[in-house]
Design a protein around this motif. Sequence first.
Motif, PDB file in Angstrom:
ATOM      1  N   PHE A  60       0.809  -1.329  -0.065  1.00 16.37           N
ATOM      2  CA  PHE A  60       0.212  -0.146   0.039  1.00 16.37           C
ATOM      3  C   PHE A  60       0.855   1.190  -0.065  1.00 16.37           C
ATOM      4  N   SER A  61       2.133   1.197   0.838  1.00 16.67           N
ATOM      5  CA  SER A  61       3.023   2.377   0.786  1.00 16.67           C
ATOM      6  C   SER A  61       3.397   2.876  -0.480  1.00 16.67           C
ATOM      7  N   SER A  62       3.801   1.669  -1.277  1.00 17.58           N
ATOM      8  CA  SER A  62       4.515   1.888  -2.353  1.00 17.58           C
ATOM      9  C   SER A  62       3.569   2.367  -3.646  1.00 17.58           C
ATOM     10  N   MET A  63       2.367   1.862  -3.468  1.00 20.95           N
ATOM     11  CA  MET A  63       1.385   2.320  -4.300  1.00 20.95           C
ATOM     12  C   MET A  63       0.947   3.644  -4.111  1.00 20.95           C
ATOM     13  N   VAL A  64       0.848   3.998  -2.965  1.00 19.10           N
ATOM     14  CA  VAL A  64       0.501   5.358  -2.472  1.00 19.10           C
ATOM     15  C   VAL A  64       1.347   6.180  -3.192  1.00 19.10           C
ATOM     16  N   SER A  65       2.705   6.204  -2.880  1.00 19.53           N
ATOM     17  CA  SER A  65       3.974   6.556  -3.217  1.00 19.53           C
ATOM     18  C   SER A  65       4.161   6.976  -4.797  1.00 19.53           C
ATOM     19  N   ALA A  66       3.898   5.804  -5.520  1.00 18.86           N
ATOM     20  CA  ALA A  66       3.584   6.147  -7.036  1.00 18.86           C
ATOM     21  C   ALA A  66       2.437   6.993  -7.379  1.00 18.86           C
ATOM     22  N   LEU A  67       1.493   6.778  -6.814  1.00 21.41           N
ATOM     23  CA  LEU A  67       0.226   7.487  -7.125  1.00 21.41           C
ATOM     24  C   LEU A  67       0.455   9.057  -7.213  1.00 21.41           C
ATOM     25  N   LYS A  68       1.212   9.476  -5.984  1.00 19.84           N
ATOM     26  CA  LYS A  68       1.561  10.857  -5.623  1.00 19.84           C
ATOM     27  C   LYS A  68       2.557  11.313  -6.731  1.00 19.84           C
ATOM     28  N   SER A  69       3.777  10.624  -6.722  1.00 25.03           N
ATOM     29  CA  SER A  69       4.593  11.109  -7.823  1.00 25.03           C
ATOM     30  C   SER A  69       3.926  11.255  -9.266  1.00 25.03           C
ATOM     31  N   SER A  70       3.344  10.505  -9.764  1.00 25.93           N
ATOM     32  CA  SER A  70       2.864  10.489 -10.929  1.00 25.93           C
ATOM     33  C   SER A  70       1.733  11.507 -11.190  1.00 25.93           C
ATOM     34  N   LYS A 132     -14.875  14.145   0.209  1.00 22.83           N
ATOM     35  CA  LYS A 132     -15.433  15.488   0.036  1.00 22.83           C
ATOM     36  C   LYS A 132     -14.272  16.613  -0.182  1.00 22.83           C
ATOM     37  N   LYS A 133     -14.565  17.332  -1.310  1.00 28.51           N
ATOM     38  CA  LYS A 133     -13.396  18.513  -1.457  1.00 28.51           C
ATOM     39  C   LYS A 133     -13.865  19.824  -0.635  1.00 28.51           C
ATOM     40  N   ASN A 134     -12.489  19.942   0.257  1.00 25.44           N
ATOM     41  CA  ASN A 134     -12.863  21.161   0.912  1.00 25.44           C
ATOM     42  C   ASN A 134     -12.432  22.508   0.618  1.00 25.44           C
ATOM     43  N   ALA A 135     -11.332  22.181  -0.351  1.00 21.25           N
ATOM     44  CA  ALA A 135     -10.701  23.299  -1.174  1.00 21.25           C
ATOM     45  C   ALA A 135      -9.990  23.100  -2.427  1.00 21.25           C
ATOM     46  N   GLY A 136      -9.634  23.963  -3.056  1.00 27.74           N
ATOM     47  CA  GLY A 136      -9.056  23.620  -4.359  1.00 27.74           C
ATOM     48  C   GLY A 136     -10.064  23.322  -5.666  1.00 27.74           C
ATOM     49  N   VAL A 137      -9.721  22.756  -6.610  1.00 29.60           N
ATOM     50  CA  VAL A 137     -10.363  22.085  -7.705  1.00 29.60           C
ATOM     51  C   VAL A 137     -10.555  20.586  -7.724  1.00 29.60           C
ATOM     52  N   LEU A 138      -9.655  19.913  -7.138  1.00 32.80           N
ATOM     53  CA  LEU A 138      -9.621  18.337  -7.133  1.00 32.80           C
ATOM     54  C   LEU A 138      -9.094  17.893  -5.701  1.00 32.80           C
ATOM     55  N   CYS A 139      -9.551  16.878  -5.551  1.00 34.04           N
ATOM     56  CA  CYS A 139      -9.246  16.066  -4.227  1.00 34.04           C
ATOM     57  C   CYS A 139      -8.822  14.598  -4.756  1.00 34.04           C
ATOM     58  N   VAL A 140      -8.103  13.897  -3.857  1.00 36.85           N
ATOM     59  CA  VAL A 140      -8.002  12.354  -4.281  1.00 36.85           C
ATOM     60  C   VAL A 140      -7.901  11.416  -2.937  1.00 36.85           C
ATOM     61  N   GLN A 141      -8.368  10.528  -2.968  1.00 38.77           N
ATOM     62  CA  GLN A 141      -8.375   9.643  -1.793  1.00 38.77           C
ATOM     63  C   GLN A 141      -7.953   8.280  -2.131  1.00 38.77           C
ATOM     64  N   VAL A 142      -6.941   7.455  -1.591  1.00 36.42           N
ATOM     65  CA  VAL A 142      -6.755   6.069  -1.937  1.00 36.42           C
ATOM     66  C   VAL A 142      -6.876   5.313  -0.581  1.00 36.42           C
ATOM     67  N   THR A 143      -7.817   4.264  -0.757  1.00 36.11           N
ATOM     68  CA  THR A 143      -8.298   3.429   0.523  1.00 36.11           C
ATOM     69  C   THR A 143      -7.745   2.115   0.018  1.00 36.11           C
ATOM     70  N   GLU A 144      -6.886   1.689   1.197  1.00 37.30           N
ATOM     71  CA  GLU A 144      -6.716   0.202   1.219  1.00 37.30           C
ATOM     72  C   GLU A 144      -7.659  -0.448   1.865  1.00 37.30           C
ATOM     73  N   LEU A 145      -8.176  -1.725   1.447  1.00 39.03           N
ATOM     74  CA  LEU A 145      -9.150  -2.437   1.765  1.00 39.03           C
ATOM     75  C   LEU A 145      -8.411  -3.610   2.706  1.00 39.03           C
ATOM     76  N   LYS A 146      -9.538  -4.209   3.475  1.00 37.07           N
ATOM     77  CA  LYS A 146      -8.808  -5.329   4.276  1.00 37.07           C
ATOM     78  C   LYS A 146      -8.380  -6.709   3.474  1.00 37.07           C
ATOM     79  N   CYS A 147      -8.741  -6.586   2.530  1.00 37.13           N
ATOM     80  CA  CYS A 147      -8.271  -7.790   1.529  1.00 37.13           C
ATOM     81  C   CYS A 147      -7.100  -7.341   0.908  1.00 37.13           C
ATOM     82  N   GLY A 148      -6.528  -6.345   1.006  1.00 34.87           N
ATOM     83  CA  GLY A 148      -5.519  -5.854   0.025  1.00 34.87           C
ATOM     84  C   GLY A 148      -5.745  -5.035  -1.110  1.00 34.87           C
TER      85      GLY A 148
END
Length: 449
Positions: A60-70, A132-148
């Motif tokens: 999950f950590s490496s996937m989040v990192s890849a999503l942020k950098s891209s 929910k977007k609180n500020a700006g134009v775009l927001c992103v959420q990445v959620t890890e599930l129990k199953c991976g």
Amino acid sequence: MGAGGKEYTLTIKDTETVTAAEPVQEHRLPMSNLDLLLPAMDVGVFFCYKKPMAKTDFTFSSMVSALKSSLAEALSTYYPFAGEVVANPVSEPELLCNNRGVDFTAAYADVELRELSLADPDDSVEGKLVPKKNAGVLCVQVTELKCGGLVVACTFDHRVSDAYSANMFLVSWSEIATSKPVSRLPTFRRSLLTPRDPLRLHASLDVLFVPVSSLPPPKPVDEGEPAVNRIYYIAAADVDRMQAATKKRTKVEAFTAYIWLVLAKAAAPEEKWCRMGVVVDGRSRLGSAAMASYFGNVLSIPYGSLDAEELRGMDLAEVAEEVHGWLRPATTEEHFRGLVDWVEVHRPEPAVARIYCGEGDSGVGCVVSSGRAFPVAEVEFGWGKAVFGSYHFPWGSNAGYVMPMPSARGNGDWVVYAHLQKKVVEALEAEQPPVFCLVTPDYYLADTN
């Protein structure tokens, strides 16, 4: 929870703001006249992925990192998504391209992908998986599930981007994440939608759009008939049968006619009329190759209105002809050029599509937004294709909203997001033979290979 769903807890693990890797110089980007037809409202979209294969090194950590950098790289090109909406001197919205950045949240949900009741996004998605977007134009959420598994979701300001533009961004983001060349670079040339000189006005546009000052007081949402959100699928064979019954009208026209008939069946005795609209993308109508890459809103919403009792006496083919009759005039270059001119005449007063506002007497309405270009098969960040994806747009209007999209199964099925009054949902699900089937884990986790 809805049928088959499990209550679960969402835990926020980290929140930060991702800015463009190579920011542009701060500047203001005006909204086009067609952007100005959109009220302030946000649209969500989400993609579900199975746990990466055991032989891969993804965590999950490496996937989040890849999503942020891209994402940071993608924002260098799609810089309006890293900005803010501000007011210009006459109080119209415009974009401040200042690299404010995108709020990015990493979360954990103690639920497995197969335990999510995606058919009932009010319980499974709203306020949980789609941020929910609180500020700006775009927001992103990445959620890890129990199953991976993983859910990648975005919420964006509709005044800045329509679905076509968001699709371009999502595909580019995933291409960058997988080290592929970006297949389509966006253009922000507002000159592509410049009003004509002299302006040419069409009376038909006064029927479809209305200045806000001319609106009657807003009609309260009927507390006895609350709107609910559902996600269905329609088998490819049923889509084909629907179209065949309309004597060769398009699939979207046939689908719209079907919804219109259901709307009439659900109408209460005091609801005398039913109105039906379709969102039309004008890019292919405007005669410029650059429009294929245009980032912004290029939408019109023609609609028709029929007496509910009259509708109940019609068959699908007859209703599809009605749809074709009011839809066809809005699929021309002249319609969209005229709409740009119409907005120019009314500026700086805001205006909206009339179907969203009712017609002054009692009735029901619905808008079909064609999500047929939804890139569910293309938004792949390196750990496998999405097994499910959908828009999420619980917009709160009195008019319903229905969006058909391609299924991640790639077999011609449609996934349909619906925001409708409860009585319309009940009528839709009571149709025989059944066409709208609630999405289940067996559907979206089925092995399609």
